[in-house]
Write an enzyme that holds these catalytic residues in place. Structure first.
Site, PDB file in Angstrom:
ATOM      1  N   GLU A  26      -0.356   9.474   1.359  1.00  0.00           N
ATOM      2  CA  GLU A  26      -1.120  10.470   2.180  1.00  0.00           C
ATOM      3  C   GLU A  26      -1.408   9.881   3.532  1.00  0.00           C
ATOM      4  O   GLU A  26      -1.384  10.798   4.605  1.00  0.00           O
ATOM      5  CB  GLU A  26      -2.633  10.590   1.589  1.00  0.00           C
ATOM      6  CG  GLU A  26      -3.431  11.353   2.550  1.00  0.00           C
ATOM      7  CD  GLU A  26      -4.978  11.598   1.773  1.00  0.00           C
ATOM      8  OE1 GLU A  26      -5.735  10.623   1.528  1.00  0.00           O
ATOM      9  OE2 GLU A  26      -5.435  12.699   1.900  1.00  0.00           O
ATOM     10  N   ASP A  27      -1.701   8.693   3.605  1.00  0.00           N
ATOM     11  CA  ASP A  27      -1.834   7.968   4.985  1.00  0.00           C
ATOM     12  C   ASP A  27      -0.934   8.251   6.145  1.00  0.00           C
ATOM     13  O   ASP A  27      -1.211   7.920   7.311  1.00  0.00           O
ATOM     14  CB  ASP A  27      -2.384   6.600   4.719  1.00  0.00           C
ATOM     15  CG  ASP A  27      -3.641   6.575   4.004  1.00  0.00           C
ATOM     16  OD1 ASP A  27      -4.520   7.494   4.294  1.00  0.00           O
ATOM     17  OD2 ASP A  27      -3.839   5.679   3.228  1.00  0.00           O
TER      18      ASP A  27
ATOM     19  N   ARG B   8       1.056  -1.237   7.220  1.00  0.00           N
ATOM     20  CA  ARG B   8       1.243   0.094   6.658  1.00  0.00           C
ATOM     21  C   ARG B   8       2.225   1.057   7.531  1.00  0.00           C
ATOM     22  O   ARG B   8       2.789   1.910   7.240  1.00  0.00           O
ATOM     23  CB  ARG B   8       0.327   0.807   6.456  1.00  0.00           C
ATOM     24  CG  ARG B   8      -0.879  -0.018   5.306  1.00  0.00           C
ATOM     25  CD  ARG B   8      -1.686   0.830   4.748  1.00  0.00           C
ATOM     26  NE  ARG B   8      -1.061   1.865   4.187  1.00  0.00           N
ATOM     27  CZ  ARG B   8      -1.851   3.086   3.412  1.00  0.00           C
ATOM     28  NH1 ARG B   8      -2.809   3.327   3.612  1.00  0.00           N
ATOM     29  NH2 ARG B   8      -0.823   3.862   2.768  1.00  0.00           N
TER      30      ARG B   8
ATOM     31  N   ARG C 233      -9.448   2.719  11.437  1.00  0.00           N
ATOM     32  CA  ARG C 233      -8.110   3.051  11.407  1.00  0.00           C
ATOM     33  C   ARG C 233      -7.540   4.421  12.175  1.00  0.00           C
ATOM     34  O   ARG C 233      -6.127   4.377  12.356  1.00  0.00           O
ATOM     35  CB  ARG C 233      -7.582   3.623   9.884  1.00  0.00           C
ATOM     36  CG  ARG C 233      -7.999   2.356   8.799  1.00  0.00           C
ATOM     37  CD  ARG C 233      -6.897   1.300   8.962  1.00  0.00           C
ATOM     38  NE  ARG C 233      -7.142   0.345   7.918  1.00  0.00           N
ATOM     39  CZ  ARG C 233      -6.741   0.304   6.682  1.00  0.00           C
ATOM     40  NH1 ARG C 233      -6.122   1.486   6.264  1.00  0.00           N
ATOM     41  NH2 ARG C 233      -6.975  -0.522   5.714  1.00  0.00           N
TER      42      ARG C 233
ATOM     43  N   CYS D 130      -5.084  10.126  -1.881  1.00  0.00           N
ATOM     44  CA  CYS D 130      -4.292   9.179  -0.996  1.00  0.00           C
ATOM     45  C   CYS D 130      -2.960   9.017  -1.642  1.00  0.00           C
ATOM     46  O   CYS D 130      -2.060   8.504  -1.279  1.00  0.00           O
ATOM     47  CB  CYS D 130      -4.893   7.863  -0.892  1.00  0.00           C
ATOM     48  SG  CYS D 130      -5.472   7.104  -2.309  1.00  0.00           S
TER      49      CYS D 130
ATOM     50  N   ASP E 167       0.821  -1.373  -0.119  1.00  0.00           N
ATOM     51  CA  ASP E 167      -0.125   0.045  -0.083  1.00  0.00           C
ATOM     52  C   ASP E 167       0.738   1.107  -0.056  1.00  0.00           C
ATOM     53  O   ASP E 167       0.455   2.468  -0.027  1.00  0.00           O
ATOM     54  CB  ASP E 167      -1.019   0.063   1.050  1.00  0.00           C
ATOM     55  CG  ASP E 167      -2.133  -0.790   1.128  1.00  0.00           C
ATOM     56  OD1 ASP E 167      -2.946  -0.748  -0.132  1.00  0.00           O
ATOM     57  OD2 ASP E 167      -2.301  -1.760   2.089  1.00  0.00           O
TER      58      ASP E 167
ATOM     59  N   HIS F 197     -11.810   5.898   4.951  1.00  0.00           N
ATOM     60  CA  HIS F 197     -11.499   7.075   5.576  1.00  0.00           C
ATOM     61  C   HIS F 197     -12.706   8.128   5.410  1.00  0.00           C
ATOM     62  O   HIS F 197     -13.366   8.210   4.657  1.00  0.00           O
ATOM     63  CB  HIS F 197     -10.397   7.567   4.903  1.00  0.00           C
ATOM     64  CG  HIS F 197      -9.089   6.536   4.987  1.00  0.00           C
ATOM     65  ND1 HIS F 197      -8.310   6.049   4.169  1.00  0.00           N
ATOM     66  CD2 HIS F 197      -8.529   6.196   6.220  1.00  0.00           C
ATOM     67  CE1 HIS F 197      -7.189   5.590   4.491  1.00  0.00           C
ATOM     68  NE2 HIS F 197      -7.266   5.362   5.942  1.00  0.00           N
TER      69      HIS F 197
END
Ligand code: CIR
Length: 256
Positions: free
Chosen positions: A65-66, A85, A130, A247, A60, A160
């Site tokens: 962005e995450d 992640r 998350r 993202c 991923d 999200h």
């Protein structure tokens, strides 16, 4: 000048995390071409695009962005709720540290960038699977020193917060009403997505422009009627990995 941090598609993207979409085969070569077109769109809208090398073992990692929130004054490295992640942050932090001082979320807090929507000095944060209360509390504390207010938002049935709502003009939101309510957004003008296009709420503002997936024509018509013009990109393969347009980049003002 705007800078956009991006990362190439991993060859292992087929093993990505999935929460609300079924697993189907991803054409990695096509995903790479689409990602390149996305980067071209960022450039055309005025970004200096940084491309980090693919992380072969991190499916991923294209979804940069995450792992961070970048503000004018500071950046916050997140602690993704998906344990797979967490290793993605190190290389992004190494690049971001050339531009901003870095703060970070610590265990047991979890927080992902896709859950944070900045509007002026307010950071709306989705209470998703998350992002947990400790992550939100830590963010609130870290950012109060910089004059930002953190506003938690209830949401449901999507990955999200920005799957459900994004800012499309200074005081206008595009919303998927089945996944997030309007109550947290009093004072905004609201455009609802077309009900036949449930994943259509994720848009990416870039300077005075906007990047938007090409597969949501009916919602696009609603945006056009509101006077909002977009650059469309085909991101079908990234969508199969439950990604969208916000993202794949971290966009901010600044040069090293
Ligand atoms: C994940 O489940 O974490 C990835 N497969 C998709 C992340 C998409 N990120 C985003 O929309 N901000």
């Amino acid at each position: 000048m705007l800078t956009a941090i991006t990362r190439k598609v991993s060859p292992s993207m087929g093993q990505c995390e999935l929460s609300y979409v079924p697993r189907v085969d991803i054409d990695i070569a096509l995903a790479r071409r689409q990602h390149y077109q996305y980067q071209q769109a960022l450039s055309a809208l005025g970004c200096r695009v940084i491309t980090l090398p693919a992380e072969d073992e991190l499916p991923d990692a294209v979804f940069v962005e995450d792992v961070a929130l970048v503000l004018d004054e500071v950046a916050v490295m997140t602690r993704p709720g998906a344990a797979s992640r967490r290793p993605e942050g190190a290389s992004v932090a190494a690049t971001l540290s050339q531009y901003r001082n870095l703060l970070s979320i610590q265990a047991p807090g979890t927080l992902e960038g896709g859950d944070m929507m900045r509007v002026g000095r307010t950071i709306y944060v989705g209470r998703s699977a998350r992002t947990n209360s400790s992550g939100i509390e830590q963010l609130t504390r870290l950012l109060s020193d910089y004059g930002y207010a953190v506003h938690p938002v209830a949401m449901t049935e999507c990955l999200h917060l920005k799957s459900a709502v994004t800012l499309v003009a200074d005081e206008t939101l595009l919303i998927q009403p089945e996944w997030v309510g309007r109550d947290d957004f009093a004072g905004f003008k609201i455009i609802e997505i077309d009900p036949g296009e449930p994943h259509a709420a994720n848009t990416l503002r870039v300077g005075s422009g906007m990047i938007y997936p090409s597969c949501f024509p009916r919602t696009l018509e609603r945006l056009s009627k509101a006077g909002i013009t977009v650059t469309t990109v085909d991101v079908s393969e990234l969508q199969k990995a439950e990604g969208a347009v916000t993202c794949c980049s971290l966009i901010f003002e600044g040069e090293p």
